[in-house]
Structure formats: C-alpha cells, structure tokens
Write a protein that holds these residues in place. Sequence first.
Motif, PDB file in Angstrom:
ATOM      1  N   TYR A 156      22.315  46.662  62.749  1.00  0.00           N
ATOM      2  CA  TYR A 156      21.371  47.683  62.284  1.00  0.00           C
ATOM      3  C   TYR A 156      19.948  47.141  62.226  1.00  0.00           C
ATOM      4  N   PHE A 157      19.766  45.978  61.597  1.00  0.00           N
ATOM      5  CA  PHE A 157      18.417  45.423  61.459  1.00  0.00           C
ATOM      6  C   PHE A 157      17.912  44.826  62.770  1.00  0.00           C
ATOM      7  N   SER A 160      15.679  46.749  65.013  1.00  0.00           N
ATOM      8  CA  SER A 160      14.268  46.917  64.641  1.00  0.00           C
ATOM      9  C   SER A 160      13.370  45.898  65.327  1.00  0.00           C
ATOM     10  N   SER A 198      23.008  43.464  52.521  1.00  0.00           N
ATOM     11  CA  SER A 198      21.981  43.914  53.470  1.00  0.00           C
ATOM     12  C   SER A 198      20.723  43.058  53.363  1.00  0.00           C
ATOM     13  N   ALA A 202      19.131  40.856  56.421  1.00  0.00           N
ATOM     14  CA  ALA A 202      17.739  40.995  56.844  1.00  0.00           C
ATOM     15  C   ALA A 202      17.006  39.661  56.739  1.00  0.00           C
ATOM     16  N   ILE A 224      11.435  45.891  59.318  1.00  0.00           N
ATOM     17  CA  ILE A 224      12.572  45.870  58.399  1.00  0.00           C
ATOM     18  C   ILE A 224      12.160  46.399  57.033  1.00  0.00           C
ATOM     19  N   CYS A 227      12.271  50.174  56.238  1.00  0.00           N
ATOM     20  CA  CYS A 227      13.544  50.882  56.084  1.00  0.00           C
ATOM     21  C   CYS A 227      13.664  51.404  54.652  1.00  0.00           C
ATOM     22  N   VAL A 230      15.658  49.323  51.991  1.00  0.00           N
ATOM     23  CA  VAL A 230      15.260  47.926  51.760  1.00  0.00           C
ATOM     24  C   VAL A 230      14.276  47.845  50.598  1.00  0.00           C
TER      25      VAL A 230
END
Length: 313
Positions: A156-157, A160, A198, A202, A224, A227, A230
């Motif tokens: 997912y990260f 980015s 998470s 990251a 990041i 998001c 985050v």
Amino acid sequence: MEFDLENPLTSISSSKDSDSTTTPLLLFSSESDHMPSPDFLRTSVSYALFRREAIRIVSHADYSDPFLPYLAVNYMDRFAARLENMENKPWVVRLVAISCLSLASKMRNSDFSASDFQREGCFGFDEKTINRMEVMILHALQWRMRSITPFSFLEYFALSFDTTASEQALKQQALKARAQDIIFKTQNEMKLLEFRPSAVAASALLAACQELFPLQFHSFERSISSCDCVNTDNLSRCLNHVQETIMYGCLTEDYTKSSIRRTPLSVLNWESTGGKSESESNSLSGTTIASDDVIGVARPIKRQKTDVNNMFL
C-alpha cells in the motif's frame, strides 16, 4: 491455505464484493486488535527480559521461512499482553516460545519439530503439554491468528513512491525488499511495539528510501504523510526509532565482526547473544505464572511431570 503475512485478509480481498479500497481500509481499522495495548507496554517492565530470552530460544534454529520466527514472536507479544500475570521462569519462557513457533508453523504450513529446541540439559516438553499451551494461546488471542503486521502495509505505501514509469516497478520492489529486511531486523526493539503496524511499515519504507534513493526521500515522506490513516507525529517518532535501531545493529555487527550470515533472521542472533548470558537471562522477574497446570514438563536432564493449570493467574 498458507497464511501470507503480506495479505492477511486474502479470503476477504478475493471476494466478489471487495474493491481496491476495501482491503487497506479493513487493515487500518483492524490493526490495533493485533498489537499489545499501550497500558501493557507501559507497565510490563519484566516482559522485556521474558521476551529477550524467548527470542534467544526462537533464534536457536535455522529457518528456510523467515516469516516463521517473526510470526511466532508476534503471537508471543499479543499473548503476553492478554495476561495479567505470567511467571518468568525459564521453563515457562521456553514452553511459550516453542508453542508459538508450533502455531506459526501450522499457519505457514512449515515444517517444525519441537525436539530441535529440547536439547539435553534443557527443559523439554511432551506433545500434550505443547498442545495445551497452544490452546491457551489460541483462546487468549481469540483465534485471531492471521496477524496484521507491518508486512501487510508494504504494498500500500510502496505505491506512493513516485518515479519514472520505466523505473517505478523496479524501484518499488527494491524498496519493499529492503523494508522487509528492516522489519525483520527491528522486531527485537520493544519500543516499536507501541506503534501501529502501519507506522512501522511506513517507517521501514522511508528508512529504505533514505538508503537507496535519498534524493526522493522527502517527496516519498510527504506522499505517505498525506494518507488519511497516517498520524504524522507517530510516524516521525517511529521512523527515529527504526533508524536508531538500524544504526545500533550496524555498529554492533561492525564492532563484534560477527560471522553470522546477514539474513533477515541474523538480528535475532546478535541481539540475544550480545546481551546477557543464558544464566543471567534466566533470572527473570516480574509477572507470575503458577506451574500447577502444566503436564509433562521435563526438568534439566531428568524428565518429570508438572501440573500447570494455574499457570496464568
């Protein structure tokens, strides 16, 4: 089906009703259920000793699957956080570590033999004892064995990370590979247990970016941080801890000129052997586990049975 730590919600994400946003949202909303509570981390001073000795035991063997010991330690952290008191006796540490490894091997469909961890002169346990401890762990974790870990958020990260189209796939793969290695190597750091998986994911990707593609670090960090899920303050603190842990690990390896081959699991070896001796580590203190409910516990050299029903008070 083998449990994939990078895709813990495989059955959900593959359903017809899911879309590209379903899985990340479910991961972010559920990750706190798969980590120790902040109260536990603030009050459990003695667990650091318990954990260090357990990791030493877990690192005893060589694994073809590096996710196996990682998942076992994850189960152990969550299990300990569910207990009010856990006795810091050497045989308890060994039993919990072996049982968590056994459960992890079943989830990963990996070969595992408890006999590999029961050498002469050490505590040994029969199959019935290990199975009973497994049941205790399963109940404590409410049968949530598909742990949401930092590995679950890497993809997912990593998306980015912005670069030229021709290089994007290759660079993202390099970032994920290095971040994965960082996650393995920093699992021993208890400070990271206070951060959501998470945030650790990251931070590992950002640390990897700083090493591999430093010119793109700030743009990746901004991406990041933008998001919605985050927390930028927590991310900053987590990244600092990750970088400090990496630096400490590098300095330790250089100082000791370790001959341990550099694999994702090597950190388990230098962390546990670089600290206290086994006899010192065995003098654990703090939580209490009564031994009235364990059956089939073998003391050093001479095997004997011990009842462990009141192991957790």
